[in-house]
Design a protein around this motif. Structure first.
Motif, PDB file in Angstrom:
ATOM      1  N   VAL A  84       0.944   6.141  11.691  1.00 55.60           N
ATOM      2  CA  VAL A  84       1.033   6.684  10.338  1.00 55.60           C
ATOM      3  C   VAL A  84       2.473   6.577   9.849  1.00 55.60           C
ATOM      4  N   ALA A  85       3.418   6.936  10.728  1.00 51.66           N
ATOM      5  CA  ALA A  85       4.827   6.901  10.340  1.00 51.66           C
ATOM      6  C   ALA A  85       5.281   5.479  10.019  1.00 51.66           C
ATOM      7  N   SER A  86       4.769   4.507  10.748  1.00 48.67           N
ATOM      8  CA  SER A  86       5.172   3.114  10.496  1.00 48.67           C
ATOM      9  C   SER A  86       4.286   2.444   9.447  1.00 48.67           C
ATOM     10  N   ARG A  87       3.404   3.235   8.834  1.00 51.49           N
ATOM     11  CA  ARG A  87       2.531   2.788   7.739  1.00 51.49           C
ATOM     12  C   ARG A  87       1.618   1.626   8.142  1.00 51.49           C
ATOM     13  N   GLN A 146       8.394  12.554   6.701  1.00 46.84           N
ATOM     14  CA  GLN A 146       8.077  11.274   6.053  1.00 46.84           C
ATOM     15  C   GLN A 146       8.441  11.311   4.572  1.00 46.84           C
ATOM     16  N   GLY A 147       8.132  12.444   3.927  1.00 49.45           N
ATOM     17  CA  GLY A 147       8.426  12.578   2.502  1.00 49.45           C
ATOM     18  C   GLY A 147       9.899  12.391   2.209  1.00 49.45           C
ATOM     19  N   ALA A 148      10.754  13.013   3.021  1.00 46.08           N
ATOM     20  CA  ALA A 148      12.193  12.886   2.831  1.00 46.08           C
ATOM     21  C   ALA A 148      12.636  11.439   3.043  1.00 46.08           C
ATOM     22  N   ALA A 149      12.079  10.817   4.081  1.00 46.25           N
ATOM     23  CA  ALA A 149      12.457   9.443   4.388  1.00 46.25           C
ATOM     24  C   ALA A 149      12.045   8.498   3.265  1.00 46.25           C
ATOM     25  N   LEU A 187       0.081  15.756  10.092  1.00 44.37           N
ATOM     26  CA  LEU A 187       0.395  16.569   8.911  1.00 44.37           C
ATOM     27  C   LEU A 187       1.806  17.137   9.007  1.00 44.37           C
ATOM     28  N   ALA A 188       2.207  17.474  10.225  1.00 47.72           N
ATOM     29  CA  ALA A 188       3.569  17.959  10.423  1.00 47.72           C
ATOM     30  C   ALA A 188       4.577  16.865  10.097  1.00 47.72           C
ATOM     31  N   LEU A 189       4.141  15.651  10.355  1.00 45.80           N
ATOM     32  CA  LEU A 189       4.982  14.490  10.086  1.00 45.80           C
ATOM     33  C   LEU A 189       5.258  14.328   8.593  1.00 45.80           C
ATOM     34  N   ALA A 190       4.326  14.829   7.781  1.00 49.35           N
ATOM     35  CA  ALA A 190       4.387  14.597   6.342  1.00 49.35           C
ATOM     36  C   ALA A 190       5.717  15.041   5.749  1.00 49.35           C
ATOM     37  N   ALA A 248       0.841  -1.197   0.000  1.00 52.75           N
ATOM     38  CA  ALA A 248       0.000   0.000   0.000  1.00 52.75           C
ATOM     39  C   ALA A 248       0.873   1.243   0.000  1.00 52.75           C
ATOM     40  N   MET A 249       0.340   2.298  -0.586  1.00 47.94           N
ATOM     41  CA  MET A 249       1.013   3.599  -0.535  1.00 47.94           C
ATOM     42  C   MET A 249       0.823   4.201   0.849  1.00 47.94           C
ATOM     43  N   PRO A 250       1.767   5.065   1.265  1.00 41.07           N
ATOM     44  CA  PRO A 250       1.564   5.763   2.544  1.00 41.07           C
ATOM     45  C   PRO A 250       0.349   6.688   2.482  1.00 41.07           C
ATOM     46  N   LEU A 251      -0.028   7.192   3.639  1.00 41.08           N
ATOM     47  CA  LEU A 251      -1.174   8.089   3.746  1.00 41.08           C
ATOM     48  C   LEU A 251      -1.020   9.304   2.818  1.00 41.08           C
ATOM     49  N   ASP A 252      -2.114   9.705   2.222  1.00 46.44           N
ATOM     50  CA  ASP A 252      -2.124  10.884   1.353  1.00 46.44           C
ATOM     51  C   ASP A 252      -2.255  12.139   2.224  1.00 46.44           C
ATOM     52  N   PHE A 253      -1.105  12.731   2.539  1.00 49.70           N
ATOM     53  CA  PHE A 253      -1.114  13.860   3.482  1.00 49.70           C
ATOM     54  C   PHE A 253      -1.814  15.086   2.901  1.00 49.70           C
ATOM     55  N   ALA A 254      -1.681  15.280   1.599  1.00 47.16           N
ATOM     56  CA  ALA A 254      -2.317  16.448   0.982  1.00 47.16           C
ATOM     57  C   ALA A 254      -3.835  16.365   1.137  1.00 47.16           C
ATOM     58  N   ALA A 255      -4.366  15.160   0.916  1.00 46.68           N
ATOM     59  CA  ALA A 255      -5.813  14.995   1.047  1.00 46.68           C
ATOM     60  C   ALA A 255      -6.243  15.147   2.501  1.00 46.68           C
ATOM     61  N   LEU A 256      -5.410  14.650   3.420  1.00 49.64           N
ATOM     62  CA  LEU A 256      -5.748  14.783   4.838  1.00 49.64           C
ATOM     63  C   LEU A 256      -5.756  16.257   5.248  1.00 49.64           C
ATOM     64  N   GLY A 257      -4.796  17.009   4.708  1.00 49.62           N
ATOM     65  CA  GLY A 257      -4.709  18.429   5.027  1.00 49.62           C
ATOM     66  C   GLY A 257      -5.910  19.213   4.521  1.00 49.62           C
TER      67      GLY A 257
END
Lengths: 254, 87
Positions: A243-246, B22-25, B16-19, A129-138
């Motif tokens: 979220v960070a650990s997907r 996370q993106g760089a990682a 969201l701050a994590l994003a 799976a792709m990671p969370l879509d942060f743009a959409a969440l924002g």
């Protein structure tokens, strides 16, 4: 029933279970009698079932020994016939079967260990799976954050037991002698395959309850409440961690 | 109610701050990502019934009645047996 269909059904019944051996009258005797010839097929079938279950449940097999495992596999297959041509899907109900299996009652943790092994297997074969879509969440308005429904990675499973099932699982890997590091449960295990390798970790009760609520489709607000989170810092840390650990990879906007 | 809403909002804001991090990682991970999952290797033999490992396993015509099995679980951690409640 059409006669060919009946013939096939009777043949299948006779191959699967020796109790039905007399239902295949169409088999002619050769150098071996009909019953013996059927038995050749039957044992091949049972051996394959057993091998498939042993592949997915090596710890259960090691815990109970070959004779016990073979007989349990045979009875499981009769109770839960393989639903697919792919034997990778065969063992899904083995844990539930063992929970009811009279001869497994002396080993009370066995069924839960089987569930853990199946979770490992299911995660191994689950989609990436792709990671969370942060743009959409924002883009979700802040006042509606509580209505977001997050969802788990397809290769994430939760297994809970009153027994120390992860310690038992670890102790029965090939390089170990079978002695667990811990003798007390409960174990709340997250099984996850974020990349290529299946990983298992113990969660505390709130984190486990939170993920279970997310898995079951609850809103963020309901999931936070059912996990008992009272302060923003603990909830925030938990959400960020998964979220960070997907483990959490998607959401449905309100 | 307001407190709870603030709690939920700050948790999402934290993600969201994590994003950014996370993106760089994720990018650095992609670079090293030469490995590929090889289907059908680790669990070979489960979707056919004539592998080298299995084909002969059931071919004996010698009777092997179910009642020959012993219904005894040989647990490698028997010390756990009987423990049905935590603590």
């Amino acid at each position: 029933m059409a006669s060919l269909a009946r013939l096939q059904a009777d043949f299948l019944a006779a191959v699967v279970d020796a109790a039905n051996a007399d239902r295949a009258p169409a088999i002619r005797a050769g150098s071996l009698g009909a019953a013996q010839r059927l038995a050749v097929y039957r044992r091949n079938l049972h051996a394959n079932w057993r091998a498939a279950l042993e592949d997915t449940h090596p710890v259960v097999a090691r815990l109970v020994g070959g004779a016990f495992f073979g007989e349990a596999a045979r009875l499981y297959a009769l109770a839960h016939p393989s639903p697919s041509g792919d034997l990778n899907r065969f063992g899904e109900h083995f844990g539930a079967f063992l929970a009811e299996y009279p001869h497994a009652q002396d080993v009370p943790y066995l069924a839960d260990v089987a569930r853990l092994e199946w979770a490992w297997h299911a995660c191994f074969h689950a989609a990436t799976a792709m990671p969370l879509d942060f743009a959409a969440l924002g883009a979700v308005p802040a006042e509606r954050h509580g209505e977001i429904r997050f969802s788990l990675h397809p290769a994430a499973r939760l297994v809970e037991s009153v027994h120390p099932i992860l310690a038992i699982w670890e102790a029965n890997q090939p390089e170990r002698d079978g002695t667990p590091d811990r003798f007390e449960g409960p174990d709340r295990v997250l099984v996850h395959r974020p990349d290529l390798d299946v990983e298992m970790q113990i969660l505390d009760a709130p984190a486990f309850a939170f993920l279970r609520a997310v898995r079951d489709g609850q809103t963020f607000e309901a999931a936070a409440a059912s996990a008992g989170f009272e302060d923003a810092q603990a909830l925030g840390a938990t959400l960020q961690r998964f979220v960070a650990s997907r483990v959490i990879v998607a959401f449905a906007a309100p | 109610m307001n407190t709870r809403r603030a709690m939920l909002q700050s948790a999402v804001a934290g993600v969201l701050a994590l994003a950014v991090a996370q993106g760089a990682a994720a990018q650095s991970k992609e670079k090293e990502g030469a490995k590929e999952k090889c289907y059908g290797i680790a669990k070979a033999g489960q979707n056919d019934c004539g592998t080298a490992k299995h084909t002969c396993a059931g071919k004996s015509t010698k009777a092997n009645a179910p009642d020959e099995w012993k219904y005894v679980a040989k647990g490698t951690c028997q010390s756990l047996g009987g423990k049905t409640t935590p603590g």
